[in-house]
Design an enzyme around this catalytic site. Structure first.
Site, PDB file in Angstrom:
ATOM      1  N   CYS A 277       2.759  -6.454  10.005  1.00 37.43           N
ATOM      2  CA  CYS A 277       2.515  -5.368   9.049  1.00 37.43           C
ATOM      3  C   CYS A 277       3.906  -4.923   8.616  1.00 37.43           C
ATOM      4  CB  CYS A 277       1.766  -4.228   9.729  1.00 37.43           C
ATOM      5  SG  CYS A 277       1.706  -2.716   8.727  1.00 37.43           S
TER       6      CYS A 277
ATOM      7  N   SER B  23       0.832  -1.203   0.000  1.00 35.79           N
ATOM      8  CA  SER B  23       0.000   0.000   0.000  1.00 35.79           C
ATOM      9  C   SER B  23       0.872   1.261   0.000  1.00 35.79           C
ATOM     10  CB  SER B  23      -0.887  -0.004   1.241  1.00 35.79           C
ATOM     11  OG  SER B  23      -0.086  -0.146   2.399  1.00 35.79           O
TER      12      SER B  23
ATOM     13  N   HIS C 179       5.091  -2.232   7.910  1.00 33.16           N
ATOM     14  CA  HIS C 179       5.546  -0.968   8.488  1.00 33.16           C
ATOM     15  C   HIS C 179       6.184  -1.159   9.870  1.00 33.16           C
ATOM     16  CE1 HIS C 179       3.132   1.036   5.428  1.00 33.16           C
ATOM     17  NE2 HIS C 179       3.622   2.192   5.821  1.00 33.16           N
TER      18      HIS C 179
END
Ligand code: DGL
Length: 271
Positions: free
Chosen positions: A187, A11, A189
């Site tokens: 995730c 994303s 991130h």
């Protein structure tokens, strides 16, 4: 075939943590990375939207000469992987959830594993299913930590604020009598916040992420399918596509990749 590209998408810039691990494991390969920065975050969006965005990202990368597609986003891997595989059966597609689950199962001793991820990843239960497939007796505790995404992108990854946020998300888990001994940073991130999270949970709890295990899985698959690079030809390129500002992608992406990004290698695209 050997000199085709390894494609990755996320994303945003989080998937660069996966590219970093891939580059360390397979330094001579050629990579193309797409970050859909204009539409980030995916982790708070509906299943239908995530599938639609994931198929658009895949379609864009299919314009390039790929030998393998790495879905470097846990949210997309949790929700949309079967849809991508179904629509593009001719290409090998690897997600990051199974490798992350594998890493956690290899690490845990007490069979209690916590998963920190986006809302959609936790809701979709893909990690829970992947862990229980490997270790049916494991206890899996899921915790959505959506604000970690923005913090990582803002560069708030250490110190008081980052640790306060880690405490906010983890205090319930840490109060349990049966605590996990392993936490998955589910995730792409979150590895940036590793130090702050480790500080809050203490050194007795292991933090794992899927970047390294995904890189090993890609390496194994390329060997099996005889797709590894022909080293006698020119190699080792990285090209980046972003759906929003190029300068911002470069500025935010560099800490995730761990090396400086050449702006001329970053291209603005529309999906
Ligand atoms: N990097 C994405 C993941 O691994 C999360 C970021 C987002 O919410 O878009 O799940």
């Amino acid at each position: 075939m050997h000199n085709k590209l390894i494609g990755l998408f996320d994303s945003g810039v989080g998937g660069l943590t996966v590219l970093k691990a891939l580059k360390n494991t397979l330094p001579n390969e050629n990579y193309i990375y797409l970050g859909d920065t204009a539409r980030l975050p995916y982790g708070t969006k509906s299943k239908e939207t995530i599938i639609r965005y994931a198929l658009q990202c895949t379609e864009k990368l299919m314009e390039y000469d790929l030998k393998i597609l790495v879905v470097a986003c846990n949210t997309v891997s949790s929700i949309a992987l079967p849809y991508i595989k179904d629509k593009y059966p001719h290409i090998e597609v690897i997600g990051v959830v199974e490798p992350g689950a594998e890493a956690a199962c290899n690490e845990t001793k007490n069979n209690i594993i916590a998963v920190l991820a986006t809302e959609s990843t936790i809701k979709g239960k893909a990690y829970e299913n992947a862990i229980l497939k490997i270790k049916p007796t494991a206890t899996v505790i899921g915790k959505a930590c959506p604000l970690f995404v923005g913090m990582a992108e803002e560069g708030i990854i250490k110190g008081e604020l980052a640790e306060a946020m880690a405490k906010h998300y983890l205090h319930e888990i840490l109060l349990k009598t049966q605590k996990p001994d392993t936490i998955v940073l589910g995730c792409t991130h979150f590895p940036l916040l590793k130090e702050a999270i480790q500080h809050i949970v203490g050194n007795a709890i292991h933090l794992v992420d899927s970047a390294q295990t995904t890189a090993q899985k890609v390496q194994k698959l390329l060997k099996e399918k005889k797709l590894s690079l022909d080293v006698t030809l020119p190699h080792a390129t990285m090209h980046f596509l972003t759906t929003d500002d190029v300068a911002k992608f470069k500025a935010i992406g560099e800490p995730f990749l761990g090396i400086s990004l050449d702006k001329s290698n970053v291209e603005l695209v529309d999906l």
